[in-house]
Write a protein that holds these residues in place. Structure first.
Motif, PDB file in Angstrom:
ATOM      1  N   UNK A 145       0.836  -1.208   0.000  1.00 10.52           N
ATOM      2  CA  UNK A 145       0.000   0.000   0.000  1.00 10.52           C
ATOM      3  C   UNK A 145       0.867   1.253   0.000  1.00 10.52           C
ATOM      4  N   UNK A 146       1.938   1.235   0.786  1.00  9.04           N
ATOM      5  CA  UNK A 146       2.832   2.400   0.848  1.00  9.04           C
ATOM      6  C   UNK A 146       3.480   2.661  -0.511  1.00  9.04           C
ATOM      7  N   UNK A 147       3.934   1.589  -1.176  1.00  6.01           N
ATOM      8  CA  UNK A 147       4.558   1.751  -2.487  1.00  6.01           C
ATOM      9  C   UNK A 147       3.566   2.245  -3.536  1.00  6.01           C
ATOM     10  N   UNK A 148       2.320   1.785  -3.410  1.00  5.59           N
ATOM     11  CA  UNK A 148       1.305   2.165  -4.391  1.00  5.59           C
ATOM     12  C   UNK A 148       0.678   3.525  -4.082  1.00  5.59           C
ATOM     13  N   UNK A 149       0.949   4.041  -2.877  1.00  6.07           N
ATOM     14  CA  UNK A 149       0.394   5.330  -2.503  1.00  6.07           C
ATOM     15  C   UNK A 149      -1.084   5.288  -2.167  1.00  6.07           C
ATOM     16  N   UNK A 150      -1.554   4.159  -1.611  1.00  8.64           N
ATOM     17  CA  UNK A 150      -2.961   4.039  -1.215  1.00  8.64           C
ATOM     18  C   UNK A 150      -3.036   3.694   0.269  1.00  8.64           C
ATOM     19  N   UNK A 151      -4.218   3.765   0.822  1.00 11.58           N
ATOM     20  CA  UNK A 151      -4.387   3.511   2.249  1.00 11.58           C
ATOM     21  C   UNK A 151      -4.521   2.014   2.536  1.00 11.58           C
ATOM     22  N   UNK A 152      -4.189   1.660   3.766  1.00 12.65           N
ATOM     23  CA  UNK A 152      -4.422   0.312   4.268  1.00 12.65           C
ATOM     24  C   UNK A 152      -5.682   0.353   5.123  1.00 12.65           C
ATOM     25  N   UNK A 153      -6.573  -0.601   4.896  1.00  7.40           N
ATOM     26  CA  UNK A 153      -7.796  -0.690   5.674  1.00  7.40           C
ATOM     27  C   UNK A 153      -7.795  -2.016   6.426  1.00  7.40           C
ATOM     28  N   UNK A 154      -7.877  -1.943   7.751  1.00 11.00           N
ATOM     29  CA  UNK A 154      -7.864  -3.141   8.589  1.00 11.00           C
ATOM     30  C   UNK A 154      -9.222  -3.248   9.293  1.00 11.00           C
ATOM     31  N   UNK A 155      -9.642  -4.461   9.486  1.00 14.72           N
ATOM     32  CA  UNK A 155      -9.185  -5.675   8.827  1.00 14.72           C
ATOM     33  C   UNK A 155     -10.412  -6.524   8.571  1.00 14.72           C
TER      34      UNK A 155
END
Length: 301
Positions: free
Chosen positions: A258-268
């Motif tokens: 997600x960091x490399x793609x520039x998007x958010x992480x949504x858990x879970x």
């Protein structure tokens, strides 16, 4: 002669009385036994929850895989084998999810009935995550109800009533899910998860599955450097908004992608398992509602 005949008749009546008396005790024991809950072993949290809803107070459920535990690579314990040995019914998800179950049953010496809850479900190739479509869940609980009724025919009517009530709840869940995604434009319904556990859900609610951190339906697979780079590129190219982690899997790789793609992480999300008591994923219904609220909320936002 008359006395002899009388003696024979009296003896016959006495024997009949003894036989009647002997048969009365087992009948009483059988009645007492039928009032006891049916001991059932269920493999996964989802299957165990289904059995509890259909069986109610008339079953005792031993759940092998505990909440938050990955069922793919589970290793049975001596306690699991002991539970299987004492069960009247074993219920499994099927489709190869419980690779460990056959040897567990063999080691336990269990020779009773095994209900395969996937038996009448239309399957995706090699995909065991059938419960993520509530319509499949309806088929699963119907199979479970048949197994319980065969194990305890005296309670058939109770199991049938429980099935009708729970099936109505599954219909309501499905309708609410459909309504949630109807509010999101089709080109925004893009999904990236830890592993490929949501195929039935994606098909039912017409999502666009972009990819998974673990490129497999089995969590033992690993992502190569090229696959990681390709997934990041695909996330960027498709305008995917988020990477969703799962409760039973480590989030680190998902967070890195997600960091490399520039998007958010949504858990879970609850992918392979349910959650502990008191959590949003404590039951099948609450877990699926949590998944839909989480996914739809992130995609809409």
């Amino acid at each position: 002669m008359t006395r002899l005949r009388y003696g024979v008749a009296a003896a016959a009546l006495a024997v009949a009385g003894l036989l009647t008396g002997c048969s009365a005790e087992p009948a009483g024991n059988a009645a007492a036994a039928s009032s006891e809950p049916v001991p059932v072993v269920a493999t996964t949290p989802q299957v165990a929850d289904f059995v509890r809803n259909i069986g109610g107070d008339d079953v005792t459920v031993t759940q092998i895989v505990k909440p938050g535990v990955d069922p793919h690579d589970y290793e049975p314990t001596p306690a699991d084998m002991q539970a299987v040995a004492g069960a009247k019914l074993v219920v499994k998800n099927g489709v190869g999810l419980e690779k460990w179950l056959d040897r567990t049953i063999s080691s336990a010496g269990y020779t009773g009935t095994v209900v395969d809850a996937s038996a009448n479900v239309a399957l995706r190739p090699d995909d065991p995550h059938i419960w993520h479509n509530p319509l499949n869940a309806k088929i699963m609980v119907a199979d479970i109800e048949k197994g319980l009724a065969a194990a305890d025919p005296a309670r058939t009517a109770v199991f049938a009533e429980n099935l009708a009530d729970y099936s109505a709840e599954l219909d309501e869940l499905d309708a609410d899910n459909l309504a949630a995604y109807a509010r999101i434009p089709a080109d925004q319904r893009k999904l990236v998860t830890n592993h490929d556990a949501f195929g039935y859900y994606v098909d039912r609610y017409r999502l666009d599955f972009v990819g998974s951190v673990i490129p497999s339906m089995d969590t033992s697979a690993e992502l190569s450097a090229k696959q990681l780079t390709d997934l990041v590129a695909k996330i960027r190219a498709t305008g995917t908004k988020a990477v969703f982690t799962e409760s039973s899997l480590p989030p680190k790789t998902a967070e890195a992608i997600a960091a490399q793609a520039g998007v958010k992480v949504v858990a879970s999300l609850y992918g392979d398992s349910l959650g502990p008591a008191g959590s949003d994923g404590a039951t099948y219904l609450t877990a699926e509602r949590h998944n839909t609220a989480t996914i739809a909320g992130a995609l809409a936002g």
